[in-house]
Design a protein around this motif. Sequence first.
Motif, PDB file in Angstrom:
ATOM      1  N   SER A  19       0.856  -1.185   0.000  1.00 21.21           N
ATOM      2  CA  SER A  19       0.000   0.000   0.000  1.00 21.21           C
ATOM      3  C   SER A  19       0.887   1.229   0.000  1.00 21.21           C
TER       4      SER A  19
ATOM      5  N   TYR B 255       0.295 -11.991  15.712  1.00 22.01           N
ATOM      6  CA  TYR B 255       1.610 -12.044  15.058  1.00 22.01           C
ATOM      7  C   TYR B 255       2.694 -12.119  16.133  1.00 22.01           C
TER       8      TYR B 255
ATOM      9  N   LEU C 285      -0.891   2.808  -5.885  1.00 20.59           N
ATOM     10  CA  LEU C 285      -1.142   1.786  -4.875  1.00 20.59           C
ATOM     11  C   LEU C 285      -2.389   2.146  -4.083  1.00 20.59           C
ATOM     12  N   PRO C 286      -3.107   1.125  -3.576  1.00 23.82           N
ATOM     13  CA  PRO C 286      -4.153   1.440  -2.594  1.00 23.82           C
ATOM     14  C   PRO C 286      -3.511   2.206  -1.441  1.00 23.82           C
ATOM     15  N   GLN C 287      -4.272   3.056  -0.798  1.00 22.48           N
ATOM     16  CA  GLN C 287      -3.667   3.847   0.266  1.00 22.48           C
ATOM     17  C   GLN C 287      -3.265   2.959   1.438  1.00 22.48           C
ATOM     18  N   ARG C 288      -4.161   2.010   1.790  1.00 22.60           N
ATOM     19  CA  ARG C 288      -3.860   1.200   2.970  1.00 22.60           C
ATOM     20  C   ARG C 288      -4.730  -0.049   2.902  1.00 22.60           C
ATOM     21  N   ALA C 289      -4.171  -1.128   2.389  1.00 23.31           N
ATOM     22  CA  ALA C 289      -4.952  -2.347   2.162  1.00 23.31           C
ATOM     23  C   ALA C 289      -4.507  -3.457   3.107  1.00 23.31           C
ATOM     24  N   ILE C 290      -5.460  -3.994   3.867  1.00 20.69           N
ATOM     25  CA  ILE C 290      -5.162  -5.124   4.747  1.00 20.69           C
ATOM     26  C   ILE C 290      -6.250  -6.190   4.639  1.00 20.69           C
TER      27      ILE C 290
ATOM     28  N   LEU D 206      -5.702  -9.923   3.864  1.00 16.99           N
ATOM     29  CA  LEU D 206      -4.262 -10.184   3.852  1.00 16.99           C
ATOM     30  C   LEU D 206      -3.693 -10.492   5.229  1.00 16.99           C
ATOM     31  N   ALA D 207      -4.384 -10.002   6.271  1.00 19.21           N
ATOM     32  CA  ALA D 207      -3.798 -10.055   7.616  1.00 19.21           C
ATOM     33  C   ALA D 207      -3.434 -11.483   8.007  1.00 19.21           C
TER      34      ALA D 207
END
Lengths: 169, 287
Positions: A18, A160, B278-283, B286-287
């Motif tokens: 990102s 995590y 890019l996406p600004q903030r992608a989670i 995915l985490a």
Amino acid sequence: MRIVVVPSTLALLPRYASASDPIPELRAAVHAATAWVLEDGPVGGVAGSPAGLEVARHLVGDPVEAVPGLLVAAGGSAMRTENAPGAFDERAEGYDAVVGKALATGDLEALSRIDVPLAEELWAGEDALVLAALGRRLAGTTRVLDVQVDYDDAPYGVQYWVVRWQCES
Amino acid sequence: MTLKLGRHSFADDATLMMAIVNRTPDSFYDKGATWAEDKAFERVVQVVDEGAEIVDIGGIKAAPGVFIDPDEEKGRVVDFVARVRDAFPGLVISVDTWRAEVGAAVCEAGADVLNDAWGGADPGLVDVAASYGAAIICTHTGGVTPRTRPFRIEYDDVVKSAVADTIAYAERAVLAGVARESVVIDPAHDFGKNTFHSLELTRRLDEMVATGWPVLVSLSNKDFVGESLDLPVGERLTGTLAATAVCALAGARIYRVHEVVETRQTVDMVNTIAGRRLPQRAIRGLA
């Protein structure tokens, strides 16, 4: 021998970058621990689920045979909060506490006895198998002499850890 | 190629919001809301806060109206440019004028860009841009006289005409001494064009982008949006943003706008879909 445990989160992969990193502290801890394990040269092995192996190979490349050093990509439950990927399960915190303690104390026996059926219910089954296999593989052949926990948190409801083990060679 | 707008440089992949600031009593959208200098300055403060990289200051409305001579135009914009320059050193200041005489005065006061909305009506404007190291916006109007409405203008191919005329203007600017990285082209929606022409330019904007010159689009609340949707000024934001999205997908670089925040979000979303950002903030997942 140096061993590092990092999470198997796909957010560590460059293809999912990102503009603003959603895991900056975790990533910094992962890179610091990875640099530490590579101080001894290339790692001799990587371990993880299919996702974990991709993360591990991204971090340390392909392992070289017959050298020590190991990078394991596996983490805890994914059900720590309502917004977690698997939603909330009250057993998740206890499960993570048990596994986290085993990692933080270098307790190979405890790792080998991870409750895999429970882990499967907590969306951590594949990683639990990896960690249990690590415990079984090392128990009786080496001892963990020193432990450093670089990261221990569940920022998205997913547990995590970043842990460094200095083991007897 | 790096885009150089006067004192300021921008990377190849940067998209820029150019906020319209009218020092006019009669522009079509704001109807004199920023005619008073302090109101215009408040507008600058607001659009900078909203993230605009450029302000485009104009002293004469595009539509027909009372004749404004060069002295009156300078009186409206020159001191104001100096005030904005002083307050916002990092802001790109563009001035919407076709007159070389006005262009020289605003460049003295600190302008970075001359936005020639009337397609080279005053041939001396490029020389002014060259001598001050300013950037120039080369628009396509089909050769109409400034401040006239189109009347039964036809093109064999409006896009080919826009490409040919803006490239010719751009090359003329470079020959006059304007830096190549300081030249921008603009198909000029609605200028010398009916709604069908502006729609075709929007649909085929990739042909302008393919020239390699950075493309500016000025779509905001214009009549081609209003006629397409049968909506008056004041109700054209959604249509404007739809046109903006099409131009962003084609690769437009600069967006001349009334609404900065909405346009920035639209352009960023389209470029993220296109894989250029890019996406600004992608989670998620995915985490």
